[in-house]
Design a protein around this motif. Structure first.
Motif, PDB file in Angstrom:
ATOM      1  N   GLU A   5       0.841  -1.200   0.000  1.00  0.00           N
ATOM      2  CA  GLU A   5       0.000   0.000   0.000  1.00  0.00           C
ATOM      3  C   GLU A   5       0.882   1.258   0.000  1.00  0.00           C
ATOM      4  O   GLU A   5       0.628   2.216  -0.742  1.00  0.00           O
ATOM      5  N   GLU A   6       1.937   1.249   0.829  1.00  0.00           N
ATOM      6  CA  GLU A   6       2.862   2.384   0.873  1.00  0.00           C
ATOM      7  C   GLU A   6       3.607   2.520  -0.463  1.00  0.00           C
ATOM      8  O   GLU A   6       3.853   3.632  -0.924  1.00  0.00           O
ATOM      9  N   TYR A  53      12.146  10.483   6.145  1.00  0.00           N
ATOM     10  CA  TYR A  53      10.913  10.542   5.380  1.00  0.00           C
ATOM     11  C   TYR A  53      11.112  10.125   3.925  1.00  0.00           C
ATOM     12  O   TYR A  53      11.802  10.808   3.172  1.00  0.00           O
ATOM     13  N   LEU A  56      11.090   1.943   3.090  1.00  0.00           N
ATOM     14  CA  LEU A  56      10.415   2.896   2.202  1.00  0.00           C
ATOM     15  C   LEU A  56      11.375   3.963   1.684  1.00  0.00           C
ATOM     16  O   LEU A  56      11.195   4.480   0.584  1.00  0.00           O
ATOM     17  N   GLU A  85       2.903  19.323  14.750  1.00  0.00           N
ATOM     18  CA  GLU A  85       3.347  17.985  15.167  1.00  0.00           C
ATOM     19  C   GLU A  85       4.761  17.658  14.664  1.00  0.00           C
ATOM     20  O   GLU A  85       5.374  16.702  15.112  1.00  0.00           O
ATOM     21  N   LEU A 124      -4.305  13.350  19.927  1.00  0.00           N
ATOM     22  CA  LEU A 124      -3.272  13.257  18.879  1.00  0.00           C
ATOM     23  C   LEU A 124      -2.053  12.478  19.374  1.00  0.00           C
ATOM     24  O   LEU A 124      -1.565  12.689  20.483  1.00  0.00           O
ATOM     25  N   GLU A 125      -1.550  11.552  18.535  1.00  0.00           N
ATOM     26  CA  GLU A 125      -0.375  10.749  18.909  1.00  0.00           C
ATOM     27  C   GLU A 125       0.800  11.636  19.338  1.00  0.00           C
ATOM     28  O   GLU A 125       1.448  11.378  20.338  1.00  0.00           O
ATOM     29  N   ARG A 126       1.077  12.659  18.541  1.00  0.00           N
ATOM     30  CA  ARG A 126       2.228  13.508  18.859  1.00  0.00           C
ATOM     31  C   ARG A 126       1.782  14.740  19.631  1.00  0.00           C
ATOM     32  O   ARG A 126       2.281  15.844  19.403  1.00  0.00           O
ATOM     33  N   TYR A 149       2.981  15.497   0.149  1.00  0.00           N
ATOM     34  CA  TYR A 149       3.101  14.148  -0.401  1.00  0.00           C
ATOM     35  C   TYR A 149       2.800  14.020  -1.890  1.00  0.00           C
ATOM     36  O   TYR A 149       3.642  13.560  -2.653  1.00  0.00           O
ATOM     37  N   THR A 200      -1.995   7.445   3.504  1.00  0.00           N
ATOM     38  CA  THR A 200      -1.090   6.294   3.670  1.00  0.00           C
ATOM     39  C   THR A 200       0.325   6.746   4.009  1.00  0.00           C
ATOM     40  O   THR A 200       0.970   6.227   4.932  1.00  0.00           O
ATOM     41  N   LEU A 201       0.819   7.732   3.271  1.00  0.00           N
ATOM     42  CA  LEU A 201       2.204   8.169   3.482  1.00  0.00           C
ATOM     43  C   LEU A 201       2.353   8.875   4.832  1.00  0.00           C
ATOM     44  O   LEU A 201       3.365   8.698   5.523  1.00  0.00           O
ATOM     45  N   ALA A 202       1.341   9.659   5.219  1.00  0.00           N
ATOM     46  CA  ALA A 202       1.403  10.334   6.522  1.00  0.00           C
ATOM     47  C   ALA A 202       1.490   9.285   7.635  1.00  0.00           C
ATOM     48  O   ALA A 202       2.287   9.412   8.565  1.00  0.00           O
ATOM     49  N   ARG A 203       0.682   8.243   7.520  1.00  0.00           N
ATOM     50  CA  ARG A 203       0.708   7.180   8.525  1.00  0.00           C
ATOM     51  C   ARG A 203       2.089   6.539   8.581  1.00  0.00           C
ATOM     52  O   ARG A 203       2.645   6.321   9.649  1.00  0.00           O
ATOM     53  N   SER A 204       2.657   6.284   7.393  1.00  0.00           N
ATOM     54  CA  SER A 204       3.958   5.599   7.363  1.00  0.00           C
ATOM     55  C   SER A 204       5.061   6.485   7.931  1.00  0.00           C
ATOM     56  O   SER A 204       6.111   5.996   8.347  1.00  0.00           O
ATOM     57  N   GLU A 205       4.864   7.792   7.927  1.00  0.00           N
ATOM     58  CA  GLU A 205       5.873   8.698   8.496  1.00  0.00           C
ATOM     59  C   GLU A 205       5.510   9.108   9.931  1.00  0.00           C
ATOM     60  O   GLU A 205       6.127  10.014  10.491  1.00  0.00           O
ATOM     61  N   SER A 206       4.493   8.451  10.501  1.00  0.00           N
ATOM     62  CA  SER A 206       4.048   8.740  11.880  1.00  0.00           C
ATOM     63  C   SER A 206       3.665  10.208  12.067  1.00  0.00           C
ATOM     64  O   SER A 206       3.968  10.810  13.085  1.00  0.00           O
ATOM     65  N   LEU A 207       3.049  10.786  11.050  1.00  0.00           N
ATOM     66  CA  LEU A 207       2.585  12.170  11.149  1.00  0.00           C
ATOM     67  C   LEU A 207       1.053  12.153  11.090  1.00  0.00           C
ATOM     68  O   LEU A 207       0.435  12.404  10.052  1.00  0.00           O
ATOM     69  N   GLU A 208       0.440  11.835  12.234  1.00  0.00           N
ATOM     70  CA  GLU A 208      -0.995  11.560  12.271  1.00  0.00           C
ATOM     71  C   GLU A 208      -1.845  12.744  11.821  1.00  0.00           C
ATOM     72  O   GLU A 208      -2.805  12.576  11.061  1.00  0.00           O
TER      73      GLU A 208
END
Lengths: 444, 444
Positions: free
Chosen positions: A91-92, A146, A179, A269, A300-302, A370, B418-426
């Motif tokens: 998916e990524e 990134y 990635l 963030e 929020l996670e961060r 992105y 998808t890419l934001a998730r993979s970079e942990s930027l929620e």
């Protein structure tokens, strides 16, 4: 030591307040980042890499990244690259494929034209653009590694026609982000070194036994990387030295406060030193956005990072009207400017200084990070007043061309003789005189 | 302490010589310039100007230029400017008029186009170029106070649409070069300060009570000026830090050895650290050029400077053929490349790295210094590998534009999530998710 600006500045500002100009000035000049003085250490690292090459790079990687390398394992092998690419989730991978395609299409339009014309004196003039031969891209390791930044740096170089692209990405304790490797592969980069810090910048600039030197170095990094880039500037070209991220959202009262709140937090963030500002002509809307920010910060996670950034550097500014918003925006010269207003296109025409503009409520800034197409490497810290984001132009350069005929030299040469004389540069003048004398001798 | 390269390197090199590669490498990496370490002094001057403004600038001007100024006399008055313009000799004025006209016509062609398109996803993308608001031009005083450099720096800024242009030119002991003032006037500059050195750069970057700050600083200067420009870089934009001048002439045996000799000397006379190199496929021609250089050196006004440059850094390289000349030229990446050969246009296509190319025997480099049209501020010290001469592009910057529609966001938004998730930027991802949820709710 961090010095929160909030101690001096309220979070809510109003342009009608008599103290507003002073508050706004404080916001503009607020120091958000400490620059630890690592210059002496970096100078030593660069000297060491210049003197000892691979051996120095390997020792420093052992020390900083706890990773034992040999000259043979400095670079990923083709097999390792293929294995990491295969390990990247599909998916990524598909998302990166789409991003790469869109970034490539946008940047392909940036290639400028050569020029060539004959003017009324008979002189043939013009210029030609040619790509840099070798570029080095730095990719930070760890949390800020990134894959999107790999695409944003490598694709403009690839579109420009750079022959050789080398990436340096540290892999502390040997941990690789597959990635990042896949993104490099997508951008046509097969030369990837598992090294980082000032030692990687020195290796790219001066070369080692294993790593050939490059002509241009781009990409973000920590204080050591930034100091090293400043030091090798001149020996090679560098891109900008990026500061902490910033967003300015200009909103009328017609949008969704929660959307604006998340957009503000999407910069906050990144970094405790990031800055998110809202300017609105509707004080009630500003209040609702601030409430939505607090609500989002609960989950929020961060939230620790984003909360600190918002508390220390965030601001909500209420203005009389959108014209005033445009004026303040031009004084801020934001990295990212989001226009959540009814007529964003008309309004954008009033903006003179901004790295990137995102028009309308359906264009969150994260799209530009992105998959939008434009580059996400943009001028920070008000430098949009005089500089641009990364582009194809960073990987090409212009050679000017001039070709005189005897007639053209006869027409414009005497003025050159006069000016050379006035600047006491006799040989400059003689180089024209000798040729004009030949013409006057009637040889031609 | 100057370290002449000639102690290690012969003046005549032949590419067929077994030792050639080592000699050529030595020529490429030869250190020609001392960089006196003035950084600490410059840091102090900048801090002083930031703290005390006009008072510091005035004190430093008294100390370095032996000139007593007041805040009122820092700038030339309109009457003083008019008087100096009237005092400039008419032949020189006419020559500067022609130069300005030709430089303006050349640079007007450099203005790039804005772009705006809608792609297949429905996203509207593009960019817009806008001029820098305020630029400061530094002009050295004394011997190297060149009116031609005023035109080469100010006209691109003027063509770019810069609103405000300020010039700083020191006038040691109060001596003014009226042609510098006339050149400024021609380029539309009426804000001229009689200050120089690091204090002028600091005043331009940070402003004083009398001098408003600028966004970009260009122009040549001594070691103090160069160090100050490096230090203020980031706060403002700067152009390149120029090194000593260079010329590479590539000649076949068909030209006039005396013309080539004068062209080589026209760079050598700038500076003892300048470098002039001839590459030819005709050893006899090379010999005749070297003899002509010696003959010209007997009478040249600046023979001491030009002679030292030629002795220490000049070289005549004989090659097998012109293809080899092109290869060596690309390794040198010269500031100025003169092609005194039969088919210069075809040959120029083989050149990848050069600041400016002068095609054919009727195009002495000095034409480019004054009246050709292209800029004479060009990359030195091999930096043509990655950078370009001064142009309109130095005074404009690009803002990228992106505008999504709901349909475009639906098409490309999920990849961003998808890419934001993979970079942990929620929050990055949520800013897209919140909007897509609204779309899926069927509100639109």
């Amino acid at each position: 030591m961090r010095e929160p600006g909030r101690t001096k500045l309220p979070q809510f500002l109003e342009s009608t307040d008599p103290g507003f100009e002073a508050q706004f000035q404080a916001l503009l000049t607020m120091k958000r980042e400490d620059s630890p003085d690592v210059d002496a250490v970096v100078a030593q690292i660069i000297a060491d890499v210049r003197a000892r090459g691979d051996a120095a790079v390997i020792e420093l990687t052992q020390r900083f990244d706890r990773l034992a390398l040999t000259p043979q394992s400095l670079a990923f092998t083709p097999e390792e690259i293929a294995a990491h690419c295969a390990a990247a989730p599909s998916e990524e991978r598909a998302a990166l494929d789409l991003a790469a395609e869109r970034i490539r299409a946008y940047h392909a339009r940036q290639m400028p034209q050569d020029a060539d014309w004959v003017d009324e004196s008979g002189a043939r003039l013009g210029w030609r653009w040619t790509p840099v031969e070798a570029a080095g891209l730095y990719v930070p390791g760890g949390l800020a590694s990134y894959p999107s930044s790999v695409l944003m740096n490598a694709i403009p170089a690839q579109v420009a026609g750079v022959d050789r692209l080398a990436i340096c990405v540290p892999t502390p304790d040997g941990v690789v982000n597959p990635l990042v490797i896949y993104a490099a592969h997508l951008a046509g980069v097969s030369e990837i070194y598992r090294i980082g810090g000032a030692q990687a910048i020195a290796a790219l600039a001066y070369g080692t036994q294993t790593i050939a030197p490059v002509d241009k170095i781009t990409g973000p990094g920590n204080a050591f990387v930034a100091a090293a880039k400043r030091r090798v500037f001149g020996k090679v070209g560098i891109d900008m030295i990026a500061g902490p991220s910033e967003i300015l959202v200009i909103a009328d009262g017609g949008g969704d406060p929660d959307w604006v709140a998340i957009d503000l937090l999407s910069q906050a963030e990144h970094d405790e030193s990031a800055q998110s500002i809202l300017i609105t002509d509707d004080a009630g809307f500003g209040q609702r956005v601030a409430e939505a920010v607090e609500r989002r910060l609960e989950t929020l996670e961060r939230r620790e990072i984003a909360g600190a950034s918002w508390r220390d550097f965030g601001a909500v500014i209420t203005v009389r009207d959108l014209d005033e918003a445009a004026d303040l925006s031009n004084r801020i010269a934001p990295e990212h400017l989001e226009l959540c207003i009814a007529q964003p296109r008309e309004f954008a025409a009033k903006i003179r200084h901004a790295g990137a503009i995102f028009l309308g409520s359906w264009t969150p800034e994260a799209i530009g990070d992105y998959v939008g197409g434009p580059n996400h490497v943009l001028p920070t810290a008000r430098s949009a007043r005089f500089s641009s984001g990364l582009s194809v132009m960073d990987f090409i350069k212009r050679t000017t061309l001039a070709e005189m005929t005897p007639a053209a030299l006869r027409a414009i040469g005497p003025a050159a003789e006069t000016l050379a004389r006035s600047e006491s540069l006799e040989a400059h003048g003689l180089s024209v005189t000798a040729r004009l004398e030949r013409l006057n001798d009637g040889d031609l």
